[in-house]
Design a protein around this motif. Structure first.
Motif, PDB file in Angstrom:
ATOM      1  N   ARG A  59       2.264   8.830  -0.620  1.00  0.00           N
ATOM      2  CA  ARG A  59       2.820   8.393   0.660  1.00  0.00           C
ATOM      3  C   ARG A  59       4.295   8.017   0.560  1.00  0.00           C
ATOM      4  O   ARG A  59       5.078   8.361   1.432  1.00  0.00           O
ATOM      5  CB  ARG A  59       2.043   7.186   1.198  1.00  0.00           C
ATOM      6  CG  ARG A  59       0.621   7.489   1.623  1.00  0.00           C
ATOM      7  CD  ARG A  59      -0.006   6.286   2.295  1.00  0.00           C
ATOM      8  NE  ARG A  59      -1.308   6.599   2.836  1.00  0.00           N
ATOM      9  CZ  ARG A  59      -2.017   5.791   3.616  1.00  0.00           C
ATOM     10  NH1 ARG A  59      -1.508   4.609   3.941  1.00  0.00           N
ATOM     11  NH2 ARG A  59      -3.200   6.141   4.072  1.00  0.00           N
ATOM     12  N   ARG A  60       4.627   7.304  -0.478  1.00  0.00           N
ATOM     13  CA  ARG A  60       5.978   6.777  -0.598  1.00  0.00           C
ATOM     14  C   ARG A  60       6.836   7.686  -1.468  1.00  0.00           C
ATOM     15  O   ARG A  60       6.323   8.466  -2.274  1.00  0.00           O
ATOM     16  CB  ARG A  60       5.926   5.353  -1.138  1.00  0.00           C
ATOM     17  CG  ARG A  60       5.140   4.430  -0.214  1.00  0.00           C
ATOM     18  CD  ARG A  60       5.078   3.009  -0.689  1.00  0.00           C
ATOM     19  NE  ARG A  60       4.317   2.194   0.256  1.00  0.00           N
ATOM     20  CZ  ARG A  60       4.081   0.896   0.124  1.00  0.00           C
ATOM     21  NH1 ARG A  60       4.575   0.237  -0.939  1.00  0.00           N
ATOM     22  NH2 ARG A  60       3.386   0.237   1.040  1.00  0.00           N
ATOM     23  N   ASP A  75       6.053   7.928  -5.000  1.00  0.00           N
ATOM     24  CA  ASP A  75       4.812   8.644  -5.317  1.00  0.00           C
ATOM     25  C   ASP A  75       5.083  10.126  -5.555  1.00  0.00           C
ATOM     26  O   ASP A  75       4.545  10.732  -6.487  1.00  0.00           O
ATOM     27  CB  ASP A  75       3.797   8.505  -4.174  1.00  0.00           C
ATOM     28  CG  ASP A  75       3.365   7.068  -3.934  1.00  0.00           C
ATOM     29  OD1 ASP A  75       3.442   6.272  -4.889  1.00  0.00           O
ATOM     30  OD2 ASP A  75       2.958   6.765  -2.803  1.00  0.00           O
ATOM     31  N   ARG A 131       6.836   9.932   9.549  1.00  0.00           N
ATOM     32  CA  ARG A 131       7.525   8.883   8.802  1.00  0.00           C
ATOM     33  C   ARG A 131       7.262   7.532   9.448  1.00  0.00           C
ATOM     34  O   ARG A 131       7.457   7.365  10.655  1.00  0.00           O
ATOM     35  CB  ARG A 131       9.023   9.164   8.735  1.00  0.00           C
ATOM     36  CG  ARG A 131       9.748   8.289   7.719  1.00  0.00           C
ATOM     37  CD  ARG A 131      11.189   8.727   7.547  1.00  0.00           C
ATOM     38  NE  ARG A 131      12.042   8.202   8.607  1.00  0.00           N
ATOM     39  CZ  ARG A 131      13.319   7.890   8.444  1.00  0.00           C
ATOM     40  NH1 ARG A 131      13.904   8.063   7.263  1.00  0.00           N
ATOM     41  NH2 ARG A 131      14.030   7.437   9.450  1.00  0.00           N
ATOM     42  N   TYR A 165       7.449   0.849   6.432  1.00  0.00           N
ATOM     43  CA  TYR A 165       6.533  -0.154   5.911  1.00  0.00           C
ATOM     44  C   TYR A 165       7.263  -1.391   5.406  1.00  0.00           C
ATOM     45  O   TYR A 165       6.628  -2.392   5.060  1.00  0.00           O
ATOM     46  CB  TYR A 165       5.663   0.426   4.790  1.00  0.00           C
ATOM     47  CG  TYR A 165       6.391   0.755   3.503  1.00  0.00           C
ATOM     48  CD1 TYR A 165       6.572  -0.197   2.514  1.00  0.00           C
ATOM     49  CD2 TYR A 165       6.884   2.045   3.278  1.00  0.00           C
ATOM     50  CE1 TYR A 165       7.228   0.105   1.325  1.00  0.00           C
ATOM     51  CE2 TYR A 165       7.543   2.356   2.101  1.00  0.00           C
ATOM     52  CZ  TYR A 165       7.713   1.386   1.125  1.00  0.00           C
ATOM     53  OH  TYR A 165       8.371   1.695  -0.047  1.00  0.00           O
ATOM     54  N   ARG A 187      12.263   0.722   4.217  1.00  0.00           N
ATOM     55  CA  ARG A 187      11.523   1.652   3.362  1.00  0.00           C
ATOM     56  C   ARG A 187      10.507   2.386   4.238  1.00  0.00           C
ATOM     57  O   ARG A 187       9.934   1.801   5.163  1.00  0.00           O
ATOM     58  CB  ARG A 187      10.799   0.915   2.239  1.00  0.00           C
ATOM     59  CG  ARG A 187      11.730   0.244   1.229  1.00  0.00           C
ATOM     60  CD  ARG A 187      12.383   1.270   0.316  1.00  0.00           C
ATOM     61  NE  ARG A 187      13.147   0.632  -0.751  1.00  0.00           N
ATOM     62  CZ  ARG A 187      14.435   0.299  -0.673  1.00  0.00           C
ATOM     63  NH1 ARG A 187      15.097   0.542   0.467  1.00  0.00           N
ATOM     64  NH2 ARG A 187      15.049  -0.267  -1.685  1.00  0.00           N
ATOM     65  N   GLU A 239       7.213   5.415   4.510  1.00  0.00           N
ATOM     66  CA  GLU A 239       6.187   6.223   3.877  1.00  0.00           C
ATOM     67  C   GLU A 239       5.937   7.453   4.741  1.00  0.00           C
ATOM     68  O   GLU A 239       6.227   7.450   5.942  1.00  0.00           O
ATOM     69  CB  GLU A 239       4.903   5.429   3.672  1.00  0.00           C
ATOM     70  CG  GLU A 239       4.264   4.883   4.920  1.00  0.00           C
ATOM     71  CD  GLU A 239       3.040   4.038   4.616  1.00  0.00           C
ATOM     72  OE1 GLU A 239       2.782   3.797   3.418  1.00  0.00           O
ATOM     73  OE2 GLU A 239       2.341   3.632   5.563  1.00  0.00           O
ATOM     74  N   TYR A 240       5.434   8.489   4.107  1.00  0.00           N
ATOM     75  CA  TYR A 240       5.249   9.785   4.759  1.00  0.00           C
ATOM     76  C   TYR A 240       3.765  10.113   4.781  1.00  0.00           C
ATOM     77  O   TYR A 240       3.138  10.247   3.727  1.00  0.00           O
ATOM     78  CB  TYR A 240       6.051  10.863   4.026  1.00  0.00           C
ATOM     79  CG  TYR A 240       7.542  10.594   4.053  1.00  0.00           C
ATOM     80  CD1 TYR A 240       8.342  11.142   5.046  1.00  0.00           C
ATOM     81  CD2 TYR A 240       8.134   9.751   3.112  1.00  0.00           C
ATOM     82  CE1 TYR A 240       9.707  10.874   5.092  1.00  0.00           C
ATOM     83  CE2 TYR A 240       9.498   9.487   3.148  1.00  0.00           C
ATOM     84  CZ  TYR A 240      10.276  10.048   4.142  1.00  0.00           C
ATOM     85  OH  TYR A 240      11.621   9.780   4.191  1.00  0.00           O
TER      86      TYR A 240
END
Length: 285
Positions: A22-23, A26, A53, A56, A62, A64-65
């Protein structure tokens, strides 16, 4: 479809998103990708709505995807690519692991079946014809990824080396589709696709060297390895026609000759014969 998926990093990033990456960190940890390439692909995938997108953390910001419905429905194509590369490409830098079907707990091979009759289907039992919006000219994008030599391949291409020689190049993909529908002579490939002779010769040479086609008596025919690419083609086509429909109707109409009904591919587990779900497929560690 080729414009979006004819890029190895895009496919691998979507694959990792489906495996719960997700991030940003990662994806960096999972793939041998540079920061510039990863940032570019994540932006493009977000714009094309294959990823969403979500912030968080606010200070500093920042994101996460997350996989969308569009990218989640790519799992049949990705599963088919994984199995084809694992079985037919022996020279991976690291051998690809087998897959486990968590519903039955066994290692498995995905099989293509017909949604209408639930029977096995392959390239010999599925007939293709152009639909209202289909033609060779309209199905070949005006621009696409140019074929790259082995020396220019990225780390990602080494993970899906021969898949990308097919779907990473607009003429190569069209030529392989033509081979599946029965085109076999050099002049017929050129006439049907409208490509320059040097382009046809180049792609035929690549496919012959890779064992996807064999040249016999001036005809280029699919080998067993080439025919085994059928699941990738039909899963890619099903995805494209689902998410990019034309108001005129489908570009390609597939018929399962065994039941004489419209063909839609469904992947099943060869061990329990249950329908596969993307969430039930995991690599064997």
């Amino acid at each position: 479809m080729l414009g979006l998926l004819g890029d190895e990093w895009t496919l691998l990033i979507v694959q990792r998103a489906l495996l719960c990456a997700r991030r940003y960190r990662d994806f960096v940890a999972a793939l041998p990708v540079s920061n510039a390439v990863l940032s570019n692909r994540l932006q493009n995938l977000t714009e094309q709505e294959l990823l969403s997108r979500s912030e968080y953390q606010g200070n500093p910001p920042r994101f996460e995807y997350l996989a969308t419905s569009t990218s989640r429905s790519l799992w049949p194509m990705l599963t088919s690519i994984w199995e084809w590369e694992r079985r037919w490409i022996p020279d991976h830098p690291e051998p690809l692991p087998r897959m486990r079907h968590t519903a039955c707990g066994t290692e498995f091979t995905p099989l293509v079946t017909c949604r209408a009759c639930e029977e096995f289907a392959d390239d010999k039992s599925v007939a293709a014809q152009w639909g209202p919006s289909g033609s060779w000219e309209r199905s070949i994008p005006a621009a696409g990824t140019r074929r790259r030599s082995a020396a220019r391949r990225s780390g990602a291409a080494e993970m899906f080396p021969q898949t990308m020689s097919v779907i990473g190049d607009r003429w190569a993909f069209a030529l392989l589709v033509a081979a599946f529908v029965g085109v076999s002579r050099f002049t017929d490939f050129q006439t049907q696709l409208g490509a320059p002779p040097v382009t046809i010769a180049d792609r035929l040479t690549v496919f012959t060297e890779e064992g996807i086609l064999v040249n016999s008596e001036a005809r280029y025919r699919l080998t067993e390895k080439g025919r085994a690419f059928f699941p990738v083609l039909v899963c890619a086509l099903a995805w494209a026609q689902r998410w990019f429909p034309s108001p005129e109707g489908p570009a390609v109409i597939l018929t399962h000759t065994a039941c004489a009904r419209r063909f839609t591919p469904v992947l099943v587990c060869d061990q329990c014969r249950g329908r596969l779900r993307g969430s039930q497929i995991h690599p064997v560690s």
